[in-house]
Design a protein around this motif. Structure first.
Motif, PDB file in Angstrom:
ATOM      1  N   CYS A  30      -9.074   7.842  -8.506  1.00 22.19           N
ATOM      2  CA  CYS A  30      -7.984   7.193  -9.230  1.00 22.19           C
ATOM      3  C   CYS A  30      -7.059   6.426  -8.289  1.00 22.19           C
ATOM      4  O   CYS A  30      -6.566   5.353  -8.625  1.00 22.19           O
ATOM      5  CB  CYS A  30      -7.204   8.219 -10.051  1.00 22.19           C
ATOM      6  N   TYR A  31      -6.859   6.965  -7.079  1.00 18.99           N
ATOM      7  CA  TYR A  31      -6.025   6.278  -6.088  1.00 18.99           C
ATOM      8  C   TYR A  31      -6.661   4.946  -5.686  1.00 18.99           C
ATOM      9  O   TYR A  31      -6.003   3.905  -5.665  1.00 18.99           O
ATOM     10  CB  TYR A  31      -5.840   7.180  -4.869  1.00 18.99           C
ATOM     11  N   GLN A  34      -6.560   2.515  -8.665  1.00 16.07           N
ATOM     12  CA  GLN A  34      -5.219   1.972  -8.868  1.00 16.07           C
ATOM     13  C   GLN A  34      -4.934   0.860  -7.855  1.00 16.07           C
ATOM     14  O   GLN A  34      -4.388  -0.183  -8.213  1.00 16.07           O
ATOM     15  CB  GLN A  34      -4.178   3.077  -8.736  1.00 16.07           C
ATOM     16  N   ASN A  35      -5.318   1.050  -6.603  1.00 16.86           N
ATOM     17  CA  ASN A  35      -5.091   0.028  -5.589  1.00 16.86           C
ATOM     18  C   ASN A  35      -5.925  -1.221  -5.837  1.00 16.86           C
ATOM     19  O   ASN A  35      -5.440  -2.346  -5.664  1.00 16.86           O
ATOM     20  CB  ASN A  35      -5.375   0.582  -4.195  1.00 16.86           C
ATOM     21  N   VAL A  37      -7.201  -2.298  -8.800  1.00 17.41           N
ATOM     22  CA  VAL A  37      -6.703  -2.983  -9.998  1.00 17.41           C
ATOM     23  C   VAL A  37      -5.377  -3.683  -9.711  1.00 17.41           C
ATOM     24  O   VAL A  37      -5.180  -4.844 -10.101  1.00 17.41           O
ATOM     25  CB  VAL A  37      -6.564  -1.990 -11.180  1.00 17.41           C
ATOM     26  N   SER A  38      -4.474  -3.012  -8.999  1.00 18.35           N
ATOM     27  CA  SER A  38      -3.176  -3.614  -8.686  1.00 18.35           C
ATOM     28  C   SER A  38      -3.323  -4.826  -7.779  1.00 18.35           C
ATOM     29  O   SER A  38      -2.632  -5.836  -7.973  1.00 18.35           O
ATOM     30  CB  SER A  38      -2.251  -2.587  -8.030  1.00 18.35           C
ATOM     31  N   TRP A  62       2.187  -0.763 -14.775  1.00 14.10           N
ATOM     32  CA  TRP A  62       1.955   0.560 -14.202  1.00 14.10           C
ATOM     33  C   TRP A  62       1.549   1.568 -15.286  1.00 14.10           C
ATOM     34  O   TRP A  62       0.627   2.361 -15.089  1.00 14.10           O
ATOM     35  CB  TRP A  62       3.215   1.038 -13.478  1.00 14.10           C
ATOM     36  N   ILE A  65      -2.022   0.843 -16.312  1.00 15.70           N
ATOM     37  CA  ILE A  65      -2.964   1.322 -15.292  1.00 15.70           C
ATOM     38  C   ILE A  65      -3.100   2.837 -15.377  1.00 15.70           C
ATOM     39  O   ILE A  65      -4.211   3.379 -15.300  1.00 15.70           O
ATOM     40  CB  ILE A  65      -2.532   0.863 -13.891  1.00 15.70           C
ATOM     41  N   CYS A  66      -1.989   3.547 -15.560  1.00 15.46           N
ATOM     42  CA  CYS A  66      -2.040   5.013 -15.679  1.00 15.46           C
ATOM     43  C   CYS A  66      -2.840   5.443 -16.906  1.00 15.46           C
ATOM     44  O   CYS A  66      -3.665   6.375 -16.828  1.00 15.46           O
ATOM     45  CB  CYS A  66      -0.629   5.587 -15.739  1.00 15.46           C
ATOM     46  N   GLN A  69      -6.465   4.913 -16.192  1.00 18.55           N
ATOM     47  CA  GLN A  69      -6.984   5.951 -15.310  1.00 18.55           C
ATOM     48  C   GLN A  69      -7.213   7.254 -16.061  1.00 18.55           C
ATOM     49  O   GLN A  69      -8.198   7.964 -15.792  1.00 18.55           O
ATOM     50  CB  GLN A  69      -6.038   6.189 -14.139  1.00 18.55           C
TER      51      GLN A  69
END
Length: 107
Positions: A30-31, A34-35, A37-38, A62, A65-66, A69
């Motif tokens: 997930c980390y 997230q990076n 996608v961001s 945000w 994205i959460c 995930q």
């Protein structure tokens, strides 16, 4: 931490806890997700939305994205035992351990 502990103790049957647990089991995946996608959304080589976005827009992205995930982790763990990055880490770690054991046995 105390507030989270209090909420978990007070609302043990809340269905969000199981979803968050799945995200925790896939924390490395997930980390990285997230990076990736961001960076696609906000950097110039992607959509380039990182110029001067408003605070509410960043918070909205945000949250999206959460939620993505949470959905990804739930669906992935339905079919697999652990996340893709966790599986890769485990495989690489076992290769390194086997290599070190073989080297130690030769000594």
């Amino acid at each position: 931490m105390g507030a989270i502990s209090f909420l978990i103790g007070k609302f043990q049957d809340f269905s969000l806890w199981s979803v968050l647990e799945k995200v925790g089991k896939m924390s490395l995946s997930c980390y990285v997700l997230q990076n990736v996608v961001s960076s696609i959304l906000f950097y110039g080589w992607g959509f380039g939305l990182g110029g001067h976005p408003r605070s509410f827009f960043v918070i909205f992205v945000w949250i999206l994205i959460c939620l993505f995930q949470m959905l990804f982790a739930t669906l992935w763990l339905h079919y697999f035992k652990m996340g893709p990055m966790e599986s890769a880490r485990k495989c690489l770690a076992s290769l390194v351990i086997k290599k070190n054991i073989k080297k130690d046995l030769k000594l």
